[in-house]
Motif scaffolding. Structure first.
Motif, PDB file in Angstrom:
ATOM      1  N   SER A 198       5.876 -10.624   8.136  1.00 28.39           N
ATOM      2  CA  SER A 198       6.791  -9.808   8.929  1.00 28.39           C
ATOM      3  C   SER A 198       6.346  -8.346   9.001  1.00 28.39           C
ATOM      4  CB  SER A 198       8.220  -9.900   8.387  1.00 28.39           C
ATOM      5  OG  SER A 198       8.308  -9.310   7.107  1.00 28.39           O
ATOM      6  N   THR A 199       5.685  -7.854   7.948  1.00 28.67           N
ATOM      7  CA  THR A 199       5.225  -6.448   7.937  1.00 28.67           C
ATOM      8  C   THR A 199       3.725  -6.323   8.143  1.00 28.67           C
ATOM      9  OG1 THR A 199       4.912  -6.442   5.537  1.00 28.67           O
ATOM     10  CG2 THR A 199       7.091  -5.774   6.372  1.00 28.67           C
ATOM     11  N   MET A 200       3.029  -7.465   8.129  1.00 29.00           N
ATOM     12  CA  MET A 200       1.558  -7.485   8.273  1.00 29.00           C
ATOM     13  C   MET A 200       0.888  -6.622   7.207  1.00 29.00           C
ATOM     14  SD  MET A 200       1.134  -9.636  10.708  1.00 29.00           S
ATOM     15  CE  MET A 200      -0.553  -9.429  11.174  1.00 29.00           C
ATOM     16  N   SER A 258       2.541  -3.765  -0.232  1.00 28.71           N
ATOM     17  CA  SER A 258       1.707  -2.573  -0.338  1.00 28.71           C
ATOM     18  C   SER A 258       1.750  -1.860   1.010  1.00 28.71           C
ATOM     19  CB  SER A 258       0.266  -2.972  -0.665  1.00 28.71           C
ATOM     20  OG  SER A 258      -0.329  -3.595   0.465  1.00 28.71           O
ATOM     21  N   ASP A 259       1.019  -0.785   1.131  1.00 27.88           N
ATOM     22  CA  ASP A 259       0.898  -0.122   2.431  1.00 27.88           C
ATOM     23  C   ASP A 259      -0.431  -0.474   3.097  1.00 27.88           C
ATOM     24  OD1 ASP A 259      -0.788   1.275   0.777  1.00 27.88           O
ATOM     25  OD2 ASP A 259       0.036   3.247   1.229  1.00 27.88           O
ATOM     26  N   VAL A 260      -1.103  -1.501   2.563  1.00 31.22           N
ATOM     27  CA  VAL A 260      -2.402  -1.914   3.098  1.00 31.22           C
ATOM     28  C   VAL A 260      -2.194  -3.001   4.143  1.00 31.22           C
ATOM     29  CG1 VAL A 260      -4.670  -2.860   2.544  1.00 31.22           C
ATOM     30  CG2 VAL A 260      -3.519  -1.348   0.906  1.00 31.22           C
ATOM     31  N   SER A 261      -2.687  -2.748   5.322  1.00 29.38           N
ATOM     32  CA  SER A 261      -2.553  -3.676   6.437  1.00 29.38           C
ATOM     33  C   SER A 261      -3.385  -4.932   6.199  1.00 29.38           C
ATOM     34  CB  SER A 261      -3.033  -2.996   7.719  1.00 29.38           C
ATOM     35  OG  SER A 261      -3.166  -3.935   8.761  1.00 29.38           O
ATOM     36  N   THR A 262      -2.899  -6.045   6.699  1.00 25.49           N
ATOM     37  CA  THR A 262      -3.663  -7.284   6.596  1.00 25.49           C
ATOM     38  C   THR A 262      -4.918  -7.267   7.474  1.00 25.49           C
ATOM     39  OG1 THR A 262      -2.231  -8.313   8.256  1.00 25.49           O
ATOM     40  CG2 THR A 262      -1.717  -8.743   5.926  1.00 25.49           C
TER      41      THR A 262
END
Length: 182
Positions: free
Chosen positions: A176-178, A34-38
């Protein structure tokens, strides 16, 4: 809290002799980021779909009343282990496997929530008749955050000699993308 629009799909992955255990790192298409950050807390819906039928799994399939107990899921850190292949069963896991009782497991989860190792837990209904495609969907979303990015879950398969199925330590984020998976 963001609600990711997709669902964690957990299917019964029984194949061959149920005495064997199976731990699949990934089945099916790769999860989509998704484009939602962790850094943000999110919620997931969970859907368990039954594939355990006489036609699909004829070996030792019960002749009467095949069903699933209630399902228990928890989001957690790496410090918590609900169950794992080859691990020693806690009283809570033993009670799920033997009787379909989730109360001891829920008590253990509450203790781990107080210790900070579990963020959230949800319970899905049992499946009264294990027909192809029957589902169990908890009424609430399971919350996860950066400190609790894993999900584990379990249900008893009955009638059986202590069979159960579930998922453990399933990561819901791409390190890797958080970002969270959809």
């Amino acid at each position: 809290m963001n609600l990711l629009f997709s669902t964690i799909l957990i299917c019964s992955l029984l194949n061959g002799a149920l005495a064997d255990s199976f731990n699949f790192e990934h089945i099916g298409e790769s999860p989509e980021n998704s484009d939602v950050s962790t850094s943000e807390e999110v919620g997931y819906s969970i859907k368990f779909t039954n594939n355990w039928t006489q036609e699909n799994h004829p070996f030792r399939y019960p002749t009467s009343d095949p069903h699933w107990s209630r399902f228990v899921y928890a989001s957690h850190s790496s410090a918590y282990v609900m169950w794992q292949d080859g691990g020693r069963a806690t009283k809570g896991i033993e009670n799920v496997a033997e009787f379909g009782s989730i109360f001891a497991l829920q008590g253990a989860i509450r203790g781990q929530q107080n210790a900070g190792n579990v963020l959230d837990d949800v319970v899905g209904n049992g499946i009264g008749t294990a027909s192809q495609g029957a589902t169990s969907i908890p009424g609430e979303h399971l919350c996860v955050d950066a400190s609790h990015p894993y999900v584990s879950g379990i249900s008893m398969i009955a009638p059986s000699p202590d069979w159960f199925s579930g998922v453990y330590n399933l990561p819901l984020s791409d390190e890797s993308t958080m970002t969270w998976f959809r």
